[in-house]
Design a protein around this motif. Sequence first.
Motif, PDB file in Angstrom:
ATOM      1  N   ARG A  55      -4.006   4.073   3.483  1.00 30.32           N
ATOM      2  CA  ARG A  55      -3.075   3.811   2.384  1.00 30.32           C
ATOM      3  C   ARG A  55      -3.833   3.317   1.153  1.00 30.32           C
ATOM      4  O   ARG A  55      -4.886   2.699   1.264  1.00 30.32           O
ATOM      5  CB  ARG A  55      -2.048   2.760   2.811  1.00 30.32           C
ATOM      6  CG  ARG A  55      -1.114   3.233   3.920  1.00 30.32           C
ATOM      7  CD  ARG A  55       0.051   3.962   3.330  1.00 30.32           C
ATOM      8  NE  ARG A  55       0.923   4.530   4.338  1.00 30.32           N
ATOM      9  CZ  ARG A  55       2.163   4.913   4.097  1.00 30.32           C
ATOM     10  NH1 ARG A  55       2.688   4.774   2.900  1.00 30.32           N
ATOM     11  NH2 ARG A  55       2.890   5.460   5.050  1.00 30.32           N
ATOM     12  N   TYR A  56      -3.254   3.582  -0.016  1.00 26.87           N
ATOM     13  CA  TYR A  56      -3.841   3.148  -1.278  1.00 26.87           C
ATOM     14  C   TYR A  56      -3.354   1.738  -1.616  1.00 26.87           C
ATOM     15  O   TYR A  56      -2.153   1.461  -1.584  1.00 26.87           O
ATOM     16  CB  TYR A  56      -3.464   4.101  -2.405  1.00 26.87           C
ATOM     17  CG  TYR A  56      -4.128   5.449  -2.309  1.00 26.87           C
ATOM     18  CD1 TYR A  56      -5.291   5.723  -3.016  1.00 26.87           C
ATOM     19  CD2 TYR A  56      -3.590   6.461  -1.504  1.00 26.87           C
ATOM     20  CE1 TYR A  56      -5.900   6.967  -2.945  1.00 26.87           C
ATOM     21  CE2 TYR A  56      -4.195   7.703  -1.425  1.00 26.87           C
ATOM     22  CZ  TYR A  56      -5.351   7.955  -2.146  1.00 26.87           C
ATOM     23  OH  TYR A  56      -5.957   9.182  -2.061  1.00 26.87           O
ATOM     24  N   PRO A  61      -8.258   6.035  -0.478  1.00 24.58           N
ATOM     25  CA  PRO A  61      -7.514   4.865   0.021  1.00 24.58           C
ATOM     26  C   PRO A  61      -8.435   3.960   0.826  1.00 24.58           C
ATOM     27  O   PRO A  61      -9.263   4.424   1.602  1.00 24.58           O
ATOM     28  CB  PRO A  61      -6.426   5.492   0.887  1.00 24.58           C
ATOM     29  CG  PRO A  61      -7.009   6.805   1.331  1.00 24.58           C
ATOM     30  CD  PRO A  61      -7.865   7.283   0.203  1.00 24.58           C
ATOM     31  N   SER A  87       1.270   5.704   0.165  1.00 23.58           N
ATOM     32  CA  SER A  87       0.762   6.968   0.688  1.00 23.58           C
ATOM     33  C   SER A  87       0.189   7.804  -0.449  1.00 23.58           C
ATOM     34  O   SER A  87       0.413   7.529  -1.628  1.00 23.58           O
ATOM     35  CB  SER A  87       1.888   7.741   1.368  1.00 23.58           C
ATOM     36  OG  SER A  87       2.844   8.154   0.411  1.00 23.58           O
ATOM     37  N   ALA A 144       0.826  -1.189   0.000  1.00 29.03           N
ATOM     38  CA  ALA A 144       0.000   0.000   0.000  1.00 29.03           C
ATOM     39  C   ALA A 144       0.870   1.253   0.000  1.00 29.03           C
ATOM     40  O   ALA A 144       1.971   1.272   0.543  1.00 29.03           O
ATOM     41  CB  ALA A 144      -0.922  -0.020   1.218  1.00 29.03           C
TER      42      ALA A 144
END
Length: 314
Positions: A43-44, A33, A7, A5
């Motif tokens: 997070r993505y 996210p 930012s 993941a």
Amino acid sequence: MVDEALSAGAVARRLGVAVTTLRTWHQRYGLGPSEHVPGHHRRYTVSDLARLEIMRRLTADGVSPAEAARWASQAPDPTTTGTVAPSRIQRPGRDGGGTIPVGRAGPAARGLARAAMRLDAAAISETIAHALAAGGVIATWEGLLRPVLAGIGERHAATAGLIEVEHLVSRCVSEALAAASRAKVPTGTARILLSCADEEQHTLPLEALAAALAEAGVSYRALGARVPVAALVEAVNRTGPAAVVLWSHTRATADPAQLSALLAAPRRPLLVLAAGPGWRADTLPAGVVRPVDLAEAVSLAVAVRDSLDQSRRD
């Protein structure tokens, strides 16, 4: 696409968009996210990034953000299907990032190229500023800026286009390098003189050198573009620099007589550097050094400063 993941800043650099754009897409269209660890920022994931890539491609193609978000939200999950978009999204030649070659440069350079093709000044400036803060001037120049600028030049040579892209990117780069120089203003006497050769107008590499010298704590004076040899020699005689860097981007501006004039000046500098691809090694006067890259130019300037400081202490 990614193994872990990311930012918001990392995703923005990969896509070549501003972080504020990601926030807008999240707040207005729900494309945010999805991974959340208690006590940490969201997070993505791989799926999030794939949907945002669809969003970026469609909006670059002229699709409204709301419609693009609908397509992106309905797209199959690439982690389970192996596909990231309907066939209409894959139209070649419309994606800005694919039109500027950046060689083996990393995701940040590809993102910068995409932002450049969209003329997205905010994303361009944000990407450059992050790179400067994270890696410094030399790493940013070699790994991010030079590949993209070279790619723009290569594509212009082939198509006679991208003039507007080159102008915007150059302005953003110049502003970022100037800000980096101002952030770390060295103290003491300016011992390095930076100048373009007579009629040379390509100044960005010299601006990068100025910022790198400031970062290294080396004081300098920069005269800028198109400095006639008589004016350059006058500046040398008036200020007595320890080193002079003369930049030439093309053979047309790389007249070795300019270097010979520096070597014959009454207050001849300890070191004369012929910087840039315009100079031919076999035409340089004896005693002139041709640095191979930005890092070597900075290293030589630092060495001259340190040697001068030592001799004064002795």
